[in-house]
Design an enzyme around this catalytic site. Structure first.
Site, PDB file in Angstrom:
ATOM      1  N   CYS A 395       0.812  -1.214   0.000  1.00 42.78           N
ATOM      2  CA  CYS A 395       0.000   0.000   0.000  1.00 42.78           C
ATOM      3  C   CYS A 395       0.845   1.264   0.000  1.00 42.78           C
ATOM      4  O   CYS A 395       0.331   2.354  -0.237  1.00 42.78           O
ATOM      5  CB  CYS A 395      -0.950  -0.014   1.199  1.00 42.78           C
ATOM      6  SG  CYS A 395      -2.505  -0.818   0.810  1.00 42.78           S
ATOM      7  N   LYS A 398       0.567   3.109  -3.297  1.00 43.19           N
ATOM      8  CA  LYS A 398      -0.731   3.561  -3.781  1.00 43.19           C
ATOM      9  C   LYS A 398      -0.698   5.039  -4.160  1.00 43.19           C
ATOM     10  O   LYS A 398       0.146   5.809  -3.702  1.00 43.19           O
ATOM     11  CB  LYS A 398      -1.803   3.365  -2.698  1.00 43.19           C
ATOM     12  CG  LYS A 398      -2.238   1.920  -2.505  1.00 43.19           C
ATOM     13  CD  LYS A 398      -3.389   1.820  -1.530  1.00 43.19           C
ATOM     14  CE  LYS A 398      -4.661   2.406  -2.099  1.00 43.19           C
ATOM     15  NZ  LYS A 398      -5.837   2.081  -1.263  1.00 43.19           N
ATOM     16  N   ASP A 425     -16.958   3.951   0.183  1.00 35.04           N
ATOM     17  CA  ASP A 425     -16.686   2.519   0.236  1.00 35.04           C
ATOM     18  C   ASP A 425     -15.876   2.091  -0.984  1.00 35.04           C
ATOM     19  O   ASP A 425     -16.086   2.583  -2.099  1.00 35.04           O
ATOM     20  CB  ASP A 425     -17.995   1.726   0.292  1.00 35.04           C
ATOM     21  CG  ASP A 425     -18.580   1.699   1.687  1.00 35.04           C
ATOM     22  OD1 ASP A 425     -17.973   1.073   2.561  1.00 35.04           O
ATOM     23  OD2 ASP A 425     -19.637   2.336   1.898  1.00 35.04           O
ATOM     24  N   ASP A 442      -8.630  -4.852  -6.303  1.00 31.87           N
ATOM     25  CA  ASP A 442      -7.447  -4.306  -5.624  1.00 31.87           C
ATOM     26  C   ASP A 442      -6.216  -5.016  -6.158  1.00 31.87           C
ATOM     27  O   ASP A 442      -6.278  -6.187  -6.556  1.00 31.87           O
ATOM     28  CB  ASP A 442      -7.543  -4.510  -4.107  1.00 31.87           C
ATOM     29  CG  ASP A 442      -7.111  -3.268  -3.343  1.00 31.87           C
ATOM     30  OD1 ASP A 442      -6.142  -2.617  -3.779  1.00 31.87           O
ATOM     31  OD2 ASP A 442      -7.742  -2.956  -2.323  1.00 31.87           O
ATOM     32  N   ASP A 465     -12.009  -5.648   1.419  1.00 26.35           N
ATOM     33  CA  ASP A 465     -13.165  -4.819   1.053  1.00 26.35           C
ATOM     34  C   ASP A 465     -14.464  -5.615   1.147  1.00 26.35           C
ATOM     35  O   ASP A 465     -15.519  -5.071   1.502  1.00 26.35           O
ATOM     36  CB  ASP A 465     -12.993  -4.286  -0.372  1.00 26.35           C
ATOM     37  CG  ASP A 465     -11.854  -3.290  -0.486  1.00 26.35           C
ATOM     38  OD1 ASP A 465     -11.535  -2.644   0.528  1.00 26.35           O
ATOM     39  OD2 ASP A 465     -11.279  -3.169  -1.584  1.00 26.35           O
ATOM     40  N   GLY A 515      -8.681 -14.807 -15.196  1.00 28.31           N
ATOM     41  CA  GLY A 515      -7.662 -13.819 -14.877  1.00 28.31           C
ATOM     42  C   GLY A 515      -6.926 -13.344 -16.103  1.00 28.31           C
ATOM     43  O   GLY A 515      -7.312 -13.618 -17.258  1.00 28.31           O
ATOM     44  N   HIS A 516      -5.833 -12.638 -15.862  1.00 26.00           N
ATOM     45  CA  HIS A 516      -5.041 -12.052 -16.944  1.00 26.00           C
ATOM     46  C   HIS A 516      -3.599 -11.939 -16.479  1.00 26.00           C
ATOM     47  O   HIS A 516      -3.328 -11.715 -15.291  1.00 26.00           O
ATOM     48  CB  HIS A 516      -5.579 -10.653 -17.292  1.00 26.00           C
ATOM     49  CG  HIS A 516      -4.764  -9.950 -18.339  1.00 26.00           C
ATOM     50  ND1 HIS A 516      -4.842 -10.267 -19.671  1.00 26.00           N
ATOM     51  CD2 HIS A 516      -3.838  -8.962 -18.233  1.00 26.00           C
ATOM     52  CE1 HIS A 516      -4.005  -9.507 -20.349  1.00 26.00           C
ATOM     53  NE2 HIS A 516      -3.387  -8.700 -19.504  1.00 26.00           N
ATOM     54  N   ASP A 599     -11.891  -1.796   6.107  1.00 23.89           N
ATOM     55  CA  ASP A 599     -10.590  -2.431   6.311  1.00 23.89           C
ATOM     56  C   ASP A 599      -9.529  -1.334   6.300  1.00 23.89           C
ATOM     57  O   ASP A 599      -9.628  -0.343   5.569  1.00 23.89           O
ATOM     58  CB  ASP A 599     -10.300  -3.503   5.263  1.00 23.89           C
ATOM     59  CG  ASP A 599     -10.308  -2.979   3.839  1.00 23.89           C
ATOM     60  OD1 ASP A 599     -11.076  -2.027   3.554  1.00 23.89           O
ATOM     61  OD2 ASP A 599      -9.559  -3.509   3.007  1.00 23.89           O
TER      62      ASP A 599
END
Length: 715
Positions: A395, A398, A425, A442, A465, A515-516, A599
């Protein structure tokens, strides 16, 4: 630079520690180096008697493998190897997927047969692992009753240990009764002068020798011999019965009584696998087990690993026939022996201390490698924009809250009736028929080079989340950006990532549905997750008078920022990583009737509490002294360590007086805990239930009437 070959070091022994130090000075392009070790530190056994005697502090014995691995550019996997599959080229560590290798080296040392002795596992204290021994010895040493100790094993290690223990007790003024027990004569194989001098030292310290005696069992306050005698002992330890780890003989590699046979080039019967230190048997030149050989094997091992990777000839290791033995004698005295001649005294201890300190100095005060210099021709202000520190992972990397909100505010308002806008939120609430579904996404830049652990942390982080809204996770897609790797390393890395991701999501009740993947500058892992709920918990339901509960300690941003700069102790980093992998599913279930919940992640505890205040239309009191902190976080904050996101988080609280504890309230968290606003009357019961479930939950403040602001209260 693309990485094409995996070099895996199993064990943090002396040879591997030195190899990492040398590798850092001259890394090999294209090689990915990995160290596997059970603990974040490795104890230097040469200083153990000095620690027991009270000459050294606990930290003086440890080589910090977390810092050393970071310094060497190696990834560190914390776990005890339990097997090696030479045919598949894999090392097995319980609780995680196998670690593939192209070249492997084993330096795991030896273990002890002492736990096999009846009663020893329950009542004895093995000298290793050191952390457990140190804690137990410290508690016993500082007692007040007469001390009764027994050491099993009369080799050099046992003699040093009993002398060190009796010296420490004597220095503290405690009456001590010490016994040294051996099945034969003590110090077998040592020179006559050495044996005579050490026997004299044992006599000076009042140690009772019991030779030619077998131990039958160990009890809580005694040792029973096979002839029926009982030796009174309240602290029984052992330095006998050294043996190889059992899994080594199951590898399919040639061995001698479980010790891996190695050639002069330090290769086992499989040329891709090397072995050094006490776990290796030098069949070309048999020698006793001694640390001096491991130290001198290190440069040859490094040269031969590089030679294999570069298709060059290998070097031979020529061990010396004899070596200087330096033996501690309790106080600041030591004995030196070589070629049958022995001399002892304070000068020998100073010599030994100098050698030990010089060895450990190689692993202390490591400095991060400087970044590449900026181009000579560059735009004005580029250096200021980059800042003095590298970007944190997790984080800490970020985008700041201010820039993010400004951009999001410019987006059009929601146009669909089945999407509910929830101010502040992180997850969206969707109406699908009669069901309510939560949707969140995320991703994290890597904060650890272990892809399996990073995948688990990123999954816990993304699930936060969903859990914060009281929802049950349902489905997930995974997005992975890998650094440039060869096809083989790509497959190995993706396998570790997907295993970690699947474990966490399955445990949470969700399935991976797609997914990717792509290639980029560094490892990044992200998830988009849905969850189902009948009564979502949002940020906007908080009420004045609500108590605030936090379910995890904070400080991960500070600890991991310090780890990047080689300032954090390995034990602190390991504990932070452990907490980041801790699921909050049960905490979410217990807090499902909270008025508001979030969170704690990138905006820090205070920032996410401010989000609750703004959405709920009230103020909050945050009792900083009650907030649980990760080990080392406050000490690092006092040293001035801050995450790169800290300035943006601080800007959310204008006028706030900075101090280390307050600043930790602004520390960006990765995979942080839940912060819940609950009725005051429910607080005692919920805290009790959360703690019973294993969460270190704490009441950290309350909501109050007033404009949305967080008031920091000390004490």
């Amino acid at each position: 630079m693309i990485q094409t070959r995996d070099v895996v070091l199993v064990g943090g022994g002396h040879a591997h520690a030195l190899l990492l130090r040398m590798w850092a000075m001259k890394p090999l392009a294209g090689a990915r180096l990995t160290l596997i070790n059970p603990d974040p530190t490795a104890a230097y056994s040469g200083m153990l008697p000095g620690f027991v005697a009270g000459h050294y502090g606990r930290d003086a014995l440890d080589i910090d493998l977390v810092q050393l691995a970071r310094f060497a550019g190696a990834r560190l996997i914390l776990g005890a190897a339990s097997g090696l599959d030479a045919e598949r080229g894999e090392v097995h560590v319980p609780g995680r997927p196998p670690i593939g290798y192209d070249l492997c080296s084993v330096d795991v040392g030896i273990t002890s047969a002492m736990p096999d002795l009846p009663g020893f596992a329950e009542h004895g204290i093995p000298a290793k692992p050191l952390a457990d021994f140190a804690a137990r010895w410290g508690q016993f040493r500082n007692g007040t009753d007469p001390a009764r100790i027994a050491v099993i094993g009369g080799g050099i290690a046992g003699v040093e240990l009993v002398l060190a223990m009796t010296h420490a007790l004597r220095e503290l003024g405690r009456d001590a009764e010490a016994h040294l027990i051996d099945r034969g004569a003590i110090l077998k194989g040592m020179a006559a002068q050495t044996v005579a001098k050490m026997r004299a030292a044992l006599g000076e310290y009042g140690v009772t020798l019991i030779e030619e005696a077998e131990v039958a069992s160990v009890g809580p306050d005694h040792v029973t011999l096979t002839d029926g005698r009982q030796i009174i002992s309240d602290f029984t330890t052992g330095a006998a019965g050294a043996k190889p780890y059992g899994w080594l003989s199951q590898t399919g590699l040639d061995h001698t009584d479980g010790f891996l046979n190695v050639s002069a080039e330090l290769q086992t019967s499989d040329p891709r696998v090397f072995a050094v230190g006490d776990c290796a048997e030098m069949i070309h030149a048999p020698r006793p087990k001694a640390g001096v050989y491991a130290v001198r094997q290190a440069p040859v091992l490094l040269a031969n690993l590089r030679a294999c990777l570069m298709d060059q000839p290998l070097r031979r290791y020529h061990p010396q026939k004899d070596y200087l033995k330096l033996v501690s004698m309790g106080g600041k005295r030591a004995l030196a022996e070589r070629a049958g001649f022995a001399v002892s005294g304070g000068l020998m201890w100073r010599w030994k201390d100098h050698i030990d300190q010089k060895f450990m100095a190689r692993f202390q005060d490591l400095q991060p490698m400087p970044p590449a210099p900026l181009p000579r021709d560059r735009v004005a202000g580029l250096a200021d924009a980059l800042g003095p520190k590298p970007l944190c992972g997790g984080c800490g990397s970020k985008v700041g809250r201010g820039a993010l909100r400004e951009v999001l505010a410019a987006l059009p308002v929601l146009s669909r009736a089945d999407i509910h806008a929830l101010p502040g939120d992180d997850a969206a609430l969707l109406q699908i028929g009669g069901k309510q579904q939560v949707l969140s996404t995320d991703h994290l830049s890597s904060l650890t080079d272990d892809p399996y652990v990073m995948a688990r942390i990123a999954a816990i982080h993304a699930l936060g989340d969903i859990w914060a809204m009281g929802a049950a996770p349902q489905a997930a897609t995974v997005s992975v950006i890998l650094p440039r790797l060869s096809d083989a390393l790509t497959k190995r890395t993706l396998s570790e990532i997907m295993t970690g991701a699947s474990e966490v999501l399955r445990e949470a009740g969700a399935d991976i549905v797609g997914g990717h993947s792509s290639v980029g500058a560094a490892l990044t892992i992200g998830y988009s997750i849905t969850g189902l709920t009948e009564a979502p918990v949002t940020l906007g339901g908080g009420r004045p008078g609500d108590a605030l509960i936090l379910t995890k300690p904070i400080g991960s941003g500070t600890v991991m920022a310090a780890e990047m700069q080689l300032q954090a102790k390995g034990a602190w980093v390991a504990e932070a990583v452990r907490y980041m992998q801790r699921s909050q599913a049960e905490a979410s279930r217990l807090l499902a009737r909270a008025h508001a919940m979030t969170d704690v992640t990138g905006f820090g505890l205070a920032g996410h509490l401010l989000n609750i205040c703004q959405a709920s239309g009230c103020a909050a009191e945050l009792q900083t002294g009650h907030v649980p902190l990760l080990p080392g976080a406050l000490e690092l904050a006092r040293q001035g360590v801050r995450s790169t996101l800290f300035p943006q988080n601080a800007a959310m609280h204008p006028g706030l007086q900075s101090d280390p504890l307050t600043d930790l309230m602004l520390d960006p968290q990765t995979a942080g805990g839940l912060l819940a606003a609950i009725p005051e009357a429910d607080c005692p019961g919920l805290l009790r239930d959360l703690r019973a479930a294993g969460f270190p939950a704490v009441r950290v403040g309350r909501l109050m009437p007033g404009a949305p602001v967080v008031m920091f209260v000390t004490g």
